[in-house]
Design a protein around this motif. Structure first.
Motif, short mmCIF file in Angstrom:
data_model
loop_
_atom_site.label_atom_id
_atom_site.label_comp_id
_atom_site.label_asym_id
_atom_site.label_seq_id
_atom_site.Cartn_x
_atom_site.Cartn_y
_atom_site.Cartn_z
N LEU A 91 -12.75 21.38 10.00
CA LEU A 91 -12.69 22.23 8.96
C LEU A 91 -13.90 22.23 7.87
N ARG A 92 -14.16 21.04 7.61
CA ARG A 92 -15.32 20.83 6.78
C ARG A 92 -16.71 21.55 7.22
N GLU A 94 -16.91 24.02 9.26
CA GLU A 94 -16.65 25.40 9.24
C GLU A 94 -16.68 25.80 7.95
N ARG A 95 -16.52 25.09 6.96
CA ARG A 95 -16.37 25.57 5.53
C ARG A 95 -17.90 25.41 5.03
N GLU A 96 -18.65 24.53 5.64
CA GLU A 96 -20.04 24.30 5.30
C GLU A 96 -20.75 25.85 5.59
N ASN A 98 -19.29 28.56 5.85
CA ASN A 98 -18.89 29.94 5.36
C ASN A 98 -18.13 29.40 4.05
N LEU A 99 -18.78 29.36 2.92
CA LEU A 99 -18.37 28.96 1.66
C LEU A 99 -17.34 29.89 0.96
N ASP A 101 -14.99 31.73 2.51
CA ASP A 101 -13.62 31.82 3.12
C ASP A 101 -12.39 30.90 2.58
N LEU A 104 -9.92 29.28 4.67
CA LEU A 104 -10.49 28.02 5.44
C LEU A 104 -10.48 26.98 4.28
N LEU A 105 -10.66 27.28 2.99
CA LEU A 105 -10.56 26.25 1.88
C LEU A 105 -9.11 25.68 1.64
N LEU A 108 -8.31 23.46 4.63
CA LEU A 108 -8.91 22.21 4.71
C LEU A 108 -8.22 21.46 3.56
N ARG A 109 -7.65 21.89 2.27
CA ARG A 109 -6.97 21.18 1.45
C ARG A 109 -5.80 20.74 1.77
#
Length: 150
Positions: A91-92, A94-96, A98-99, A101, A104-105, A108-109
């Protein structure tokens, strides 16, 4: 074989379940530790009743049950930590990419919170196990000597 199947189901439930279900599952898995005082009081005789029950066999069986329960929980929790860590890592990454989204955040949390909880459960395990072994040793030390290699 059945034991490993149960462990795999527990692992799947812990890693995929809601936090309430996860906490309840660990609570059920810790039943032997929660009931150890009662178990010892009802199965290991005091000095006045020592001749009526084979305390060494009872203590040996309880020792084996504790060892199996502790090892099983340890494996399940560590496997869950490994799986959740892999999800967090993915997830990290993927997050990098697409900041923006927010879904996704949020995911991730959520997974990071689950990971921290599982890691704290290892500390809880240590406390639970120490307490159980202390009680076990107080009641069984004269009846049973655990193998040296454990």
């Amino acid at each position: 074989m059945l034991h490993m199947f149960k462990e795999e189901r527990l692992l799947r439930t812990l890693s995929q379940g809601k936090s309430f279900i996860q906490k309840e599952l660990l609570k059920v898995m810790r039943t032997i530790d929660d009931r150890i005082v009662h178990e010892l009081n009802t199965t290991v005789p005091t000095a006045s009743f020592a001749g009526k029950i084979d305390a060494s066999q009872t203590c040996k069986q309880l020792y084996e049950s504790l060892m199996e329960a502790h090892a099983s929980r340890d494996r399940v929790i560590k496997n869950c930590i490994a799986q959740t860590s892999a999800v967090v890592k993915h997830l990290r990454e993927e997050r990098e990419k697409n900041l923006d989204d927010l879904t996704l955040l949020k995911q991730l949390r959520k997974e990071q919170t689950k990971l921290k909880w599982m890691q704290s459960e290892l500390n809880v395990e240590e406390v639970v196990n120490d307490r159980s072994w202390k009680v076990f040793n107080e009641r069984c030390r004269i009846h049973f000597k655990p193998p040296k290699n454990e």
